[in-house]
Write a protein that holds these residues in place. Structure first.
Motif, mmCIF file in Angstrom:
data_model
loop_
_atom_site.group_PDB
_atom_site.id
_atom_site.type_symbol
_atom_site.label_atom_id
_atom_site.label_comp_id
_atom_site.label_asym_id
_atom_site.label_seq_id
_atom_site.Cartn_x
_atom_site.Cartn_y
_atom_site.Cartn_z
ATOM 1 N N GLY A 231 0.807 -1.201 0.000
ATOM 2 C CA GLY A 231 0.000 0.000 0.000
ATOM 3 C C GLY A 231 0.841 1.252 0.000
ATOM 4 N N ILE A 232 1.990 1.213 -0.645
ATOM 5 C CA ILE A 232 2.944 2.323 -0.623
ATOM 6 C C ILE A 232 2.374 3.591 -1.257
ATOM 7 C CG2 ILE A 232 4.070 1.743 -2.813
ATOM 8 C CD1 ILE A 232 6.748 2.446 -1.505
ATOM 9 N N CYS A 233 1.334 3.433 -2.086
ATOM 10 C CA CYS A 233 0.704 4.601 -2.722
ATOM 11 C C CYS A 233 -0.748 4.763 -2.297
ATOM 12 C CB CYS A 233 0.801 4.495 -4.241
ATOM 13 S SG CYS A 233 2.461 4.786 -4.876
ATOM 14 N N ALA A 234 -1.079 4.280 -1.129
ATOM 15 C CA ALA A 234 -2.456 4.368 -0.645
ATOM 16 C C ALA A 234 -2.937 5.809 -0.652
ATOM 17 C CB ALA A 234 -2.552 3.791 0.763
ATOM 18 N N ASP A 235 -4.098 6.017 -1.260
ATOM 19 C CA ASP A 235 -4.793 7.311 -1.324
ATOM 20 C C ASP A 235 -4.136 8.333 -2.241
ATOM 21 O OD1 ASP A 235 -6.748 6.440 0.494
ATOM 22 O OD2 ASP A 235 -5.476 6.968 2.191
ATOM 23 N N ARG A 236 -3.049 7.983 -2.899
ATOM 24 C CA ARG A 236 -2.456 8.909 -3.860
ATOM 25 C C ARG A 236 -3.238 8.850 -5.167
ATOM 26 N NH1 ARG A 236 2.276 11.207 -2.511
ATOM 27 N NH2 ARG A 236 3.057 11.530 -4.638
ATOM 28 N N VAL A 237 -3.282 9.984 -5.853
ATOM 29 C CA VAL A 237 -3.938 10.056 -7.159
ATOM 30 C C VAL A 237 -2.838 10.135 -8.217
ATOM 31 C CG1 VAL A 237 -5.440 11.401 -8.668
ATOM 32 C CG2 VAL A 237 -6.003 11.119 -6.234
ATOM 33 N N VAL A 238 -2.860 9.175 -9.123
ATOM 34 C CA VAL A 238 -1.775 9.005 -10.081
ATOM 35 C C VAL A 238 -2.319 9.071 -11.501
ATOM 36 C CG1 VAL A 238 0.031 7.439 -10.905
ATOM 37 C CG2 VAL A 238 -0.508 7.552 -8.452
ATOM 38 N N VAL A 239 -1.692 9.881 -12.331
ATOM 39 C CA VAL A 239 -2.009 9.953 -13.752
ATOM 40 C C VAL A 239 -0.926 9.206 -14.512
ATOM 41 C CG1 VAL A 239 -2.082 11.476 -15.758
ATOM 42 C CG2 VAL A 239 -3.286 12.111 -13.660
ATOM 43 N N GLY B 170 -10.899 -4.285 -7.468
ATOM 44 C CA GLY B 170 -11.264 -3.543 -6.271
ATOM 45 C C GLY B 170 -10.656 -2.167 -6.161
ATOM 46 N N GLY B 171 -9.993 -1.704 -7.234
ATOM 47 C CA GLY B 171 -9.377 -0.387 -7.204
ATOM 48 C C GLY B 171 -10.258 0.691 -7.799
ATOM 49 N N GLU B 172 -9.720 1.896 -7.875
ATOM 50 C CA GLU B 172 -10.441 3.034 -8.434
ATOM 51 C C GLU B 172 -9.684 3.576 -9.637
ATOM 52 O OE1 GLU B 172 -12.077 6.043 -5.733
ATOM 53 O OE2 GLU B 172 -11.271 4.838 -4.079
ATOM 54 N N ALA B 173 -10.418 3.843 -10.714
ATOM 55 C CA ALA B 173 -9.785 4.373 -11.922
ATOM 56 C C ALA B 173 -10.811 5.089 -12.773
ATOM 57 C CB ALA B 173 -9.141 3.245 -12.731
ATOM 58 N N ILE B 174 -10.336 6.109 -13.489
ATOM 59 C CA ILE B 174 -11.142 6.761 -14.511
ATOM 60 C C ILE B 174 -10.327 6.809 -15.793
ATOM 61 C CG2 ILE B 174 -12.427 8.176 -12.859
ATOM 62 C CD1 ILE B 174 -10.660 10.574 -13.818
ATOM 63 N N ALA C 225 -2.654 -1.474 -7.522
ATOM 64 C CA ALA C 225 -2.441 -2.554 -6.557
ATOM 65 C C ALA C 225 -1.827 -2.050 -5.258
ATOM 66 C CB ALA C 225 -1.537 -3.622 -7.174
ATOM 67 N N GLU C 226 -1.155 -0.893 -5.327
ATOM 68 C CA GLU C 226 -0.564 -0.301 -4.125
ATOM 69 C C GLU C 226 -1.453 0.776 -3.517
ATOM 70 O OE1 GLU C 226 1.978 -1.231 -2.441
ATOM 71 O OE2 GLU C 226 2.790 -2.733 -3.817
ATOM 72 N N GLY C 227 -2.722 0.804 -3.919
ATOM 73 C CA GLY C 227 -3.696 1.670 -3.269
ATOM 74 C C GLY C 227 -3.976 2.991 -3.939
ATOM 75 N N ALA C 228 -3.332 3.269 -5.083
ATOM 76 C CA ALA C 228 -3.540 4.548 -5.754
ATOM 77 C C ALA C 228 -4.854 4.558 -6.520
ATOM 78 C CB ALA C 228 -2.384 4.837 -6.711
ATOM 79 N N ARG C 229 -5.412 5.757 -6.660
ATOM 80 C CA ARG C 229 -6.522 5.987 -7.588
ATOM 81 C C ARG C 229 -5.907 6.497 -8.884
ATOM 82 N NH1 ARG C 229 -9.565 9.816 -3.445
ATOM 83 N NH2 ARG C 229 -7.389 10.077 -2.824
ATOM 84 N N VAL C 230 -6.263 5.885 -9.999
ATOM 85 C CA VAL C 230 -5.503 6.067 -11.228
ATOM 86 C C VAL C 230 -6.335 6.716 -12.327
ATOM 87 C CG1 VAL C 230 -4.078 4.911 -12.968
ATOM 88 C CG2 VAL C 230 -4.180 3.991 -10.635
ATOM 89 N N VAL C 231 -5.744 7.709 -12.981
ATOM 90 C CA VAL C 231 -6.302 8.270 -14.207
ATOM 91 C C VAL C 231 -5.561 7.623 -15.360
ATOM 92 C CG1 VAL C 231 -6.715 10.356 -15.552
ATOM 93 C CG2 VAL C 231 -6.807 10.449 -13.048
ATOM 94 N N VAL C 232 -6.291 6.836 -16.140
ATOM 95 C CA VAL C 232 -5.707 6.046 -17.225
ATOM 96 C C VAL C 232 -5.877 6.814 -18.531
ATOM 97 C CG1 VAL C 232 -5.718 3.816 -18.403
ATOM 98 C CG2 VAL C 232 -6.353 3.944 -15.988
ATOM 99 N N ASN C 233 -4.789 7.348 -19.039
ATOM 100 C CA ASN C 233 -4.841 8.104 -20.296
ATOM 101 C C ASN C 233 -4.322 7.271 -21.451
ATOM 102 O OD1 ASN C 233 -2.663 9.706 -22.152
ATOM 103 N ND2 ASN C 233 -4.627 10.780 -22.066
ATOM 104 N N ASP C 234 -5.055 7.291 -22.554
ATOM 105 C CA ASP C 234 -4.566 6.653 -23.790
ATOM 106 C C ASP C 234 -5.476 7.065 -24.943
ATOM 107 O OD1 ASP C 234 -2.507 4.016 -24.193
ATOM 108 O OD2 ASP C 234 -3.858 4.461 -25.852
ATOM 109 N N LEU C 235 -4.849 7.370 -26.077
ATOM 110 C CA LEU C 235 -5.611 7.705 -27.287
ATOM 111 C C LEU C 235 -6.053 6.464 -28.041
ATOM 112 C CD1 LEU C 235 -3.839 10.771 -28.968
ATOM 113 C CD2 LEU C 235 -6.199 10.642 -28.165
ATOM 114 N N GLY C 236 -5.408 5.335 -27.776
ATOM 115 C CA GLY C 236 -5.769 4.114 -28.477
ATOM 116 C C GLY C 236 -5.241 4.015 -29.887
#
Length: 300
Positions: free
Chosen positions: A3-11, A64-68, A29-40
């Motif tokens: 949980g080294i990144c618990a509650d951090r917001v990562v782009v 079980g994580g959080e991501a947009i 997996a380490e607790g971060a909430r992630v903004v997943v960017n990609d044009l595809g």
């Protein structure tokens, strides 16, 4: 996981596949909430299929994580600004930016079109600068408001940017530029609580599968040396509050981590006056005889 990144917001930019996907999943997996960017887009930047970013966000949520998802073009001012805004709107903060997006258009220099040069410099170098600029502006504002962040930026260079790579003049130039950008950003942004480092990874992705074709299958022992997931632990640590380091470049490959030492003064001579061309040449040869040999350009 720790949980080294618990509650951090990562782009993470370019997070739909390869290294970016591995980083996004590892942060989550380490607790971060992630903004997943990609044009595809495809490996050369041409229009791609579907929404790989959406699939990665689904993987994170299924675990079980959080991501947009953010599908904007981060090599434009509007796209980069909206990337930072997406994190703030969804989670109210931004802690870590991982610049990773890129593609290849490999040609020998005499065959390299101007468009291929511009496209690769745009996605790699401009695509690092603009998200960095907008994230840094947010963190500067936070600091001035009395809320100094514990912010981190991880840029993605390459061995090609450190040593050069035959057939990749555009890519090598962009990745070398990213190292220079990292050093400047580290010096300028530390006062705002922002630490900036770069990684030069070696892993099997769509961009490198032709290079690592002989390692496509995992070894019998079960350790796939070229899996992009091998790079992510270092990136996650650099993106955490635990990392108190800035202005450094790390190589990461398989189970190996190397601190790169970059350009340092070698043998020198000072006449105390202007050289003649002949004197300069004679002196340069003497200095070269004392100097370490440079690393070999990839493919040379």
């Amino acid at each position: 996981m720790s949980g080294i990144c618990a509650d951090r917001v990562v782009v993470v930019t370019g997070a739909g596949r390869g290294l970016g996907r591995a980083h996004a999943l590892a942060f989550a997996a380490e607790g971060a909430r992630v903004v997943v960017n990609d044009l595809g887009v495809g490996p050369d930047g041409s229009p791609g299929d579907g929404s790989p970013a959406g699939r990665v966000a689904d993987e994170i949520r299924a675990a079980g994580g959080e991501a947009i998802v953010h599908g904007g073009d981060i090599a434009t001012g509007a796209g980069a600004e909206s990337l930072v805004a997406a994190a703030l709107e969804a989670y109210g903060r931004l802690d870590t930016l991982v610049n990773n997006a890129g593609f290849l258009r490999d040609r020998m220099l005499v065959n390299l079109d101007e468009d291929d040069w511009d496209a690769v410099l745009r996605v790699h170098l401009k695509g690092h600068f603009l998200p960095l600029k907008h994230a840094a502006a947010h963190w500067r504002a936070e600091t001035r408001a009395g809320r100094t962040p514990v912010a981190r930026i991880i840029n993605t260079s390459s061995g090609a940017g450190l040593l050069g790579s035959v057939g990749q003049g555009n890519y090598s130039a962009a990745k070398a530029g990213i190292v220079g950008l990292t050093l400047v950003a580290a010096a300028e942004l530390r006062r705002y609580g922002v630490l900036v480092n770069a990684v030069a990874p070696a892993a099997r992705t769509r961009m490198t599968e032709h290079v690592f074709a002989d390692t496509m299958a995992a070894p019998a022992a079960g350790f796939d040396a070229m899996a992009p997931e091998n790079v992510s632990p270092l990136v996650v640590w650099l993106g955490s509050a635990a990392a108190d380091v800035t202005g450094r470049v790390f190589e990461a490959e398989a189970g190996r981590i190397t601190v790169m030492e970059g350009w340092r003064p070698g043998p020198t001579a000072d006449k105390g006056a202007r050289w003649t061309p002949a004197e300069a040449g004679e002196t340069a040869l003497k200095l070269l005889a004392k100097a370490q040999e440079p690393g070999r350009v990839y493919g040379a």
